[in-house]
Design an enzyme around this catalytic site. Structure first.
Site, mmCIF file in Angstrom:
data_model
loop_
_atom_site.group_PDB
_atom_site.id
_atom_site.type_symbol
_atom_site.label_atom_id
_atom_site.label_comp_id
_atom_site.label_asym_id
_atom_site.label_seq_id
_atom_site.Cartn_x
_atom_site.Cartn_y
_atom_site.Cartn_z
ATOM 1 N N GLY A 1 0.956 -1.282 -0.080
ATOM 2 C CA GLY A 1 -0.121 0.301 0.117
ATOM 3 C C GLY A 1 0.739 1.126 -0.037
ATOM 4 N N TYR A 2 0.085 2.361 0.422
ATOM 5 C CA TYR A 2 0.807 3.672 0.187
ATOM 6 C C TYR A 2 1.359 3.939 -1.138
ATOM 7 C CZ TYR A 2 1.847 8.164 2.229
ATOM 8 O OH TYR A 2 2.237 9.266 2.515
ATOM 9 N N GLY B 1 5.793 4.016 -8.836
ATOM 10 C CA GLY B 1 6.253 2.617 -9.016
ATOM 11 C C GLY B 1 5.374 1.299 -9.103
ATOM 12 N N HIS B 2 4.200 1.576 -8.119
ATOM 13 C CA HIS B 2 3.348 0.511 -7.878
ATOM 14 C C HIS B 2 2.695 0.442 -9.103
ATOM 15 C CE1 HIS B 2 4.181 1.206 -3.453
ATOM 16 N NE2 HIS B 2 3.985 -0.142 -3.577
ATOM 17 N N LYS C 1 11.477 5.678 -6.361
ATOM 18 C CA LYS C 1 10.334 5.970 -5.534
ATOM 19 C C LYS C 1 10.172 4.626 -4.559
ATOM 20 C CE LYS C 1 7.695 8.602 -8.870
ATOM 21 N NZ LYS C 1 6.939 9.809 -8.529
ATOM 22 N N SER C 2 9.599 5.256 -3.400
ATOM 23 C CA SER C 2 9.610 4.190 -2.127
ATOM 24 C C SER C 2 8.382 4.716 -1.436
ATOM 25 C CB SER C 2 10.686 4.072 -1.497
ATOM 26 O OG SER C 2 10.716 3.321 -0.386
ATOM 27 N N GLY D 1 8.688 -5.322 -8.650
ATOM 28 C CA GLY D 1 9.430 -4.335 -9.135
ATOM 29 C C GLY D 1 10.796 -4.938 -8.832
ATOM 30 N N ASP E 1 13.099 -3.909 -5.805
ATOM 31 C CA ASP E 1 13.717 -5.061 -4.790
ATOM 32 C C ASP E 1 14.144 -6.177 -5.477
ATOM 33 O OD1 ASP E 1 11.881 -3.985 -1.953
ATOM 34 O OD2 ASP E 1 10.847 -3.555 -3.865
HETATM 35 P P1 AMP Z 1 6.077 -2.320 -1.458
HETATM 36 O O1 AMP Z 1 4.631 -1.914 -1.370
HETATM 37 O O2 AMP Z 1 7.268 -1.429 -1.334
HETATM 38 O O3 AMP Z 1 6.203 -3.706 -0.967
HETATM 39 O O4 AMP Z 1 6.203 -2.709 -3.041
HETATM 40 C C1 AMP Z 1 5.401 -3.403 -3.819
HETATM 41 C C2 AMP Z 1 5.832 -3.715 -5.159
HETATM 42 O O5 AMP Z 1 6.075 -2.543 -5.852
HETATM 43 C C3 AMP Z 1 7.331 -4.544 -5.016
HETATM 44 O O6 AMP Z 1 7.324 -5.599 -6.063
HETATM 45 C C4 AMP Z 1 8.239 -3.410 -5.420
HETATM 46 O O7 AMP Z 1 9.284 -3.995 -5.949
HETATM 47 C C5 AMP Z 1 7.538 -2.686 -6.467
HETATM 48 N N1 AMP Z 1 8.053 -1.364 -6.259
HETATM 49 C C6 AMP Z 1 8.170 -0.524 -5.173
HETATM 50 N N2 AMP Z 1 8.867 0.662 -5.365
HETATM 51 C C7 AMP Z 1 8.979 0.652 -6.932
HETATM 52 C C8 AMP Z 1 9.743 1.342 -7.817
HETATM 53 N N3 AMP Z 1 10.182 2.569 -7.556
HETATM 54 N N4 AMP Z 1 9.634 1.034 -9.058
HETATM 55 C C9 AMP Z 1 9.197 -0.129 -9.361
HETATM 56 N N5 AMP Z 1 8.665 -1.090 -8.774
HETATM 57 C C10 AMP Z 1 8.543 -0.593 -7.382
#
Ligand code: AMP
Length: 282
Positions: free
Chosen positions: A31-32, A36-37, A184-185, A147, A150
């Site tokens: 979430g959030y 990127g997501h 992006k994070s 993504g 990670d």
């Molecule tokens: P998270 O919510 O941070 O667990 O990320 C969920 C998915 O989105 C994971 O597969 C991440 O690798 C991907 N993701 C997060 N940030 C990015 C980004 N900046 N670019 C591409 N994929 C991303």
């Protein structure tokens, strides 16, 4: 677009789609959501008839002193982003829906999950593999989207899927960055103004390292030491690791050859950020 916290409801919906002969893509997230997501959801929408986004801050992938309680959440904004991107269903369960009080079953890879982030977060990938397995069993997608941000997680999930014969195509998607380079994070929200500026050392080091490799540098340590120098020039930055590994096995390499992942985790103040680049056919 629908949203549900119920495993039973997800199963019923997916079963209905299957009955209609439709393909299903899954985008697992905590979430959030940001661009990127969104890039993962966009790709899933292109490649599947129906798309499920899971939106769940998975407690078991956080270590005891990590940021589970402060991890940012905004389900209303997430709904808007998913709806606009063309997702069909958000799965937003409570921790209780996912984990019974007497939950004692885990999925764990070895080797591929031991280096890089696995060293400083020893139970992290066990938590990731367990929740991803559960999501795969609940949604039973044709494809799942992760993504390259990670990169170790992607390697771990690919290995789990191969080793356990899960019939799901894993699709890796490129890193989406802010205009100034920062990957992006959701965790970027922790950074104050000064830290946000300091955080640019990660992408600067990534771009510099990649350029060295593209210009023919083959000695991993030479590249890594130039990258470390850039990060160490920033007083607010503290290196957790900066390493070069085989992109599939996550075993350290000394020579830049084949498919290689240069990955880093760096604390900016109290916030731990990751970034990487992958080079192929070098
Ligand atoms: P998270 O919510 O941070 O667990 O990320 C969920 C998915 O989105 C994971 O597969 C991440 O690798 C991907 N993701 C997060 N940030 C990015 C980004 N900046 N670019 C591409 N994929 C991303």
């Amino acid at each position: 677009m629908n949203i549900t916290g119920s495993i039973k409801e997800v199963r019923a919906q997916v079963k209905e789609w299957r009955r209609q002969g439709l393909t299903v893509g899954l985008v697992p997230t905590m979430g959030y959501l940001h661009e990127g997501h969104k890039s993962l959801i966009d790709r899933a929408v292109m490649e599947n008839d129906r798309v499920v986004v899971s939106d769940f801050v998975n407690p078991i992938q956080f270590g005891v002193n990590e940021d589970l309680s402060t991890y940012p959440r905004d389900i209303e904004a997430d709904k808007r982003l998913c709806e606009a991107a063309g997702a069909d269903l958000i799965f937003h369960p409570t921790p209780d829906e996912m984990y019974a009080a007497d939950f004692f079953t885990f999925v764990e890879t070895q080797k591929v999950s031991e280096g890089l982030c696995g060293k400083s977060r020893p139970t992290h990938f066990r938590g990731v593999c367990t929740v991803v397995s559960k999501l795969f069993h609940i949604v039973m997608p044709d494809r799942a989207y992760f993504g390259e941000k990670d990169a170790q997680q992607l390697a771990v999930v690919r290995r789990m899927v191969r080793d356990l014969n899960m019939d799901i195509e894993i699709v890796g998607c490129p890193i989406i960055r802010e205009a100034d380079g920062l990957a992006k994070s959701s965790r970027n929200t922790y950074l104050n103004k000064e830290e946000r500026k300091a955080a640019l050392v990660l992408s600067r080091a990534i771009f510099h390292g990649r350029e060295m490799v593209e210009n023919g540098e083959q000695n991993a340590e030479t590249v890594l030491s130039a990258m470390r120098d850039i990060i160490e020039s920033e007083p607010l930055a503290r290196i957790d690791y900066v390493e070069m590994v085989d992109a599939d096995s996550i075993e350290p390499v000394t020579k830049v050859h084949g498919r290689v992942l240069a990955a880093m985790a760096v604390f900016i103040g109290k916030t731990r950020l990751i970034d990487n680049f992958i080079v192929e056919n070098c």
